[in-house]
Design a protein around this motif. Structure first.
Motif, mmCIF file in Angstrom:
data_model
loop_
_atom_site.group_PDB
_atom_site.id
_atom_site.type_symbol
_atom_site.label_atom_id
_atom_site.label_comp_id
_atom_site.label_asym_id
_atom_site.label_seq_id
_atom_site.Cartn_x
_atom_site.Cartn_y
_atom_site.Cartn_z
ATOM 1 N N LEU A 1 -13.597 -5.151 -45.168
ATOM 2 C CA LEU A 1 -13.010 -3.811 -45.203
ATOM 3 C C LEU A 1 -12.193 -3.642 -46.481
ATOM 4 O O LEU A 1 -11.227 -4.355 -46.715
ATOM 5 N N TYR A 2 -12.597 -2.667 -47.306
ATOM 6 C CA TYR A 2 -11.928 -2.403 -48.582
ATOM 7 C C TYR A 2 -11.055 -1.168 -48.457
ATOM 8 O O TYR A 2 -11.321 -0.269 -47.655
ATOM 9 N N GLN A 3 -10.032 -1.135 -49.312
ATOM 10 C CA GLN A 3 -9.096 -0.027 -49.290
ATOM 11 C C GLN A 3 -8.777 0.392 -50.721
ATOM 12 O O GLN A 3 -8.647 -0.436 -51.615
ATOM 13 N N PHE A 4 -8.669 1.709 -50.919
ATOM 14 C CA PHE A 4 -8.345 2.264 -52.227
ATOM 15 C C PHE A 4 -7.142 3.190 -52.067
ATOM 16 O O PHE A 4 -7.209 4.169 -51.322
ATOM 17 N N ASN A 5 -6.051 2.847 -52.746
ATOM 18 C CA ASN A 5 -4.857 3.686 -52.755
ATOM 19 C C ASN A 5 -4.868 4.473 -54.064
ATOM 20 O O ASN A 5 -4.802 3.867 -55.155
ATOM 21 N N LEU A 6 -4.962 5.778 -53.987
ATOM 22 C CA LEU A 6 -5.088 6.581 -55.201
ATOM 23 C C LEU A 6 -4.342 7.897 -55.057
ATOM 24 O O LEU A 6 -4.074 8.359 -53.945
ATOM 25 N N ARG A 7 -4.022 8.479 -56.206
ATOM 26 C CA ARG A 7 -3.319 9.761 -56.219
ATOM 27 C C ARG A 7 -4.329 10.889 -56.429
ATOM 28 O O ARG A 7 -5.156 10.838 -57.340
ATOM 29 N N ILE A 8 -4.227 11.895 -55.583
ATOM 30 C CA ILE A 8 -5.077 13.072 -55.739
ATOM 31 C C ILE A 8 -4.576 13.892 -56.927
ATOM 32 O O ILE A 8 -3.377 14.180 -57.022
ATOM 33 N N PRO A 9 -5.447 14.269 -57.850
ATOM 34 C CA PRO A 9 -4.996 15.043 -59.016
ATOM 35 C C PRO A 9 -4.285 16.336 -58.605
ATOM 36 O O PRO A 9 -4.661 16.992 -57.618
ATOM 37 N N GLU A 10 -3.252 16.701 -59.348
ATOM 38 C CA GLU A 10 -2.460 17.891 -59.042
ATOM 39 C C GLU A 10 -3.302 19.160 -59.071
ATOM 40 O O GLU A 10 -3.029 20.111 -58.340
ATOM 41 N N GLU A 11 -4.332 19.182 -59.923
ATOM 42 C CA GLU A 11 -5.137 20.390 -60.078
ATOM 43 C C GLU A 11 -6.252 20.519 -59.046
ATOM 44 O O GLU A 11 -7.060 21.456 -59.100
ATOM 45 N N THR A 12 -6.313 19.600 -58.078
ATOM 46 C CA THR A 12 -7.377 19.631 -57.075
ATOM 47 C C THR A 12 -7.281 20.913 -56.238
ATOM 48 O O THR A 12 -6.220 21.229 -55.708
#
Length: 276
Positions: free
Chosen positions: A238-249
């Motif tokens: 099981l893999y996990q990705f912690n990421l920030r959603i771009p402000e302009e989304t």
């Protein structure tokens, strides 16, 4: 941290514990396909979680997922609910069994292509039954997001609150632009440190190879990817990705893709986003 296989139905098909007295199902056992457990498409890599589809794996209506009491020396069992699975001749860990589906984890070693998968019901007993499926497509990487409904990516906020469409099961909340989210996936290959199939991780384990992550039309810069590796306290597939959603989304169901070694997650996978 509890094992996420036990916590999340999208990984293991949660069900109440059942007896293990190995009743003989009335129907014949068959195997109809062996697929990536995240995408339900062909393509399995080393240590990846895969799903076997068929009939007669257990009595009709039976459904059971591995619980902490089922672990063997701290690892997922290779015999569970009277079922064993061999991948290219090697017994592999099992995560869950129903009458029509088995979730298991591929070996850690390099895999032949194609491979052969064998399901064994009541192994070592007079009523033992074996059924094989070949060819099983294997590849160096088999990236795919786990999803709640085949489309919405299995995701959480950093406080582990559920992210999904509020109007659809499992009734979470929208992600927000600028927010850090956690996405769960399968098939991203080796990590540092490495782990064997069936083991439960107890430390941060980054991917060995680099990835490219796109949210909508934006390729995330490295500083917006906070972690890319195995989910701590979970089975080693099981893999996990912690990421920030771009402000302009913008608002809506936003496509997210992760590419590694020329292989890419399923294009239909989306993350529901809504500005406050």
């Amino acid at each position: 941290m509890k094992n996420r296989c036990i916590r999340f139905a999208w990984l293991c098909t949660l069900a109440a514990a059942g007896a293990q007295d190995c009743p003989v199902p009335q129907q014949t056992m068959t195997v109809s396909n062996v697929l990536n457990a995240a995408t339900f498409k062909p393509g399995i890599s080393s240590n990846a979680i895969f799903s076997i589809f068929g009939t007669g794996f257990a009595a009709r209506g039976f459904s059971r997922a591995v619980k902490e009491a089922d672990l063997v020396n701290g690892r997922f069992p290779t015999l569970f609910s009277c079922i064993a699975v061999e991948f290219d001749g090697e017994r592999v860990p099992i995560l869950a069994v129903t009458d029509v589906q088995i979730n298991a984890q591929a070996p850690s070693r390099p895999l032949p292509n194609p491979a052969r998968v064998t399901v064994i019901r009541n192994p070592g007993r007079p009523e033992e039954v074996r059924v094989s499926w070949q060819p099983v497509l294997t590849q160096p990487y088999a990236p795919g997001f786990f999803t709640f409904d085949g489309v919405s990516i299995a995701a959480q906020g950093i406080q582990y609150d559920l992210i999904s469409r509020p109007d659809r099961p499992p009734y979470g909340r929208y992600a927000r632009p600028g927010e850090i989210v956690v996405l769960y996936a399968n098939g991203f290959g080796p990590t540092d440190p490495p782990w064997q199939s069936g083991e439960i991780t107890d430390r941060i384990s980054w991917l060995r190879d680099s990835v490219t992550i796109r949210v909508g039309n934006v390729t995330l810069p490295p500083e917006d990817v906070y972690y890319a590796g195995l989910a701590w306290g979970s089975i080693s597939g099981l893999y996990q990705f912690n990421l920030r959603i771009p402000e302009e989304t913008p608002n809506g169901d936003i496509p997210v893709t992760i590419e590694i070694g020329g292989f890419r997650t399923q294009p239909e996978a989306v993350l529901p986003v809504m500005r406050n």
